[in-house]
Motif scaffolding. Structure first.
Motif, short mmCIF file in Angstrom:
data_model
loop_
_atom_site.label_atom_id
_atom_site.label_comp_id
_atom_site.label_asym_id
_atom_site.label_seq_id
_atom_site.Cartn_x
_atom_site.Cartn_y
_atom_site.Cartn_z
N PRO A 171 0.83 -1.20 0.00
CA PRO A 171 0.00 0.00 0.00
C PRO A 171 0.87 1.26 0.00
CG PRO A 171 -0.59 -1.48 1.81
CD PRO A 171 0.65 -2.02 1.18
N LYS A 172 0.43 2.26 -0.73
CA LYS A 172 1.13 3.54 -0.72
C LYS A 172 0.79 4.26 0.58
CE LYS A 172 2.07 4.99 -5.36
NZ LYS A 172 1.90 6.07 -6.32
N PRO A 173 1.78 4.80 1.27
CA PRO A 173 1.48 5.55 2.50
C PRO A 173 0.60 6.75 2.18
CG PRO A 173 3.85 5.35 2.15
CD PRO A 173 3.17 4.78 0.96
N GLY A 174 -0.50 6.87 2.87
CA GLY A 174 -1.40 8.00 2.68
C GLY A 174 -2.09 8.02 1.34
N GLY A 175 -1.94 6.95 0.55
CA GLY A 175 -2.57 6.90 -0.76
C GLY A 175 -4.06 6.68 -0.63
N SER A 176 -4.81 7.24 -1.56
CA SER A 176 -6.25 7.04 -1.52
C SER A 176 -6.60 5.78 -2.29
CB SER A 176 -6.97 8.25 -2.14
OG SER A 176 -6.55 8.43 -3.46
N LYS A 177 -7.33 4.92 -1.66
CA LYS A 177 -7.72 3.66 -2.28
C LYS A 177 -8.99 3.85 -3.10
CE LYS A 177 -5.78 0.51 1.06
NZ LYS A 177 -6.03 -0.60 1.95
#
Length: 185
Positions: free
Chosen positions: A106-112
């Motif tokens: 998962p990307k840190p702070g990424g919006s899913k």
């Protein structure tokens, strides 16, 4: 290989830092930083079956095959043939480029978005990419390379100052800067 074809790579060391990556791939200060940043996606990933160790007397590490370990790094997209040429030159003859599979994180702070996706790539998706593997394990130390140590103590010596990474405030200690000045004289 067509000039429009793009490549991907897994970086586990100095090139994980966008500042170093852009310095290597885009040396010209006349390029628009926002445009350059828009060309590539940096996605956290894991490379299973390898270990990362410091290269003796160097700021950077190498990876070697090791079934009992995995290496955390960045999966980078949008690489051109020119980028790959510059990366090959940067890595030199100490490394060989190999095709591997990495698992995206998962990307840190990424919006899913829908179905657990983050910026177009699904978490835990396994993708094929290229990585630079160190050729001579005898030149590796017995300890893991520390990215944070590199960022805080050595990275300033590896980058250009005109790329405008305003969110990074990592500066080399005075003795490191003095060392760089002495080496340049």
């Amino acid at each position: 290989m067509g000039s429009d074809e793009t490549h991907t790579a897994f970086f586990y060391a100095t090139l994980m830092a966008p500042e170093v990556f852009f310095t290597v791939c885009y040396r010209s200060a006349t390029q628009d930083v926002a445009v350059l940043k828009s060309l590539h996606d940096f996605h956290p990933a894991i490379l299973p079956g390898y270990s990362r160790r410091r290269v003796k007397y160097a700021d950077y590490p190498g990876i070697t095959a090791d079934a009992d370990h995995e290496v955390r790094g960045m999966y980078v997209t949008g690489l051109t043939a020119a980028n790959m040429y510059k990366l090959d030159q940067f890595e030199g003859d100490e490394y060989v480029r190999e095709t591997v599979k990495v698992r995206l994180l998962p990307k840190p702070g990424g919006s899913k978005g829908q179905e657990g996706e983050s910026n177009g790539k699904a978490e835990d998706e396994v993708v094929e990419t290229e990585v630079y593997v160190y050729k001579d394990p005898a030149h590796l130390e017995d300890r893991e390379w520390d990215f944070e140590e590199f960022r805080t103590q050595r990275m300033k010596l590896w980058t250009r100052e005109d790329y405008g990474f305003e969110d990074t405030d990592h500066f080399a200690p005075k003795e490191v800067e003095d060392e760089a000045v002495a080496a340049a004289v």
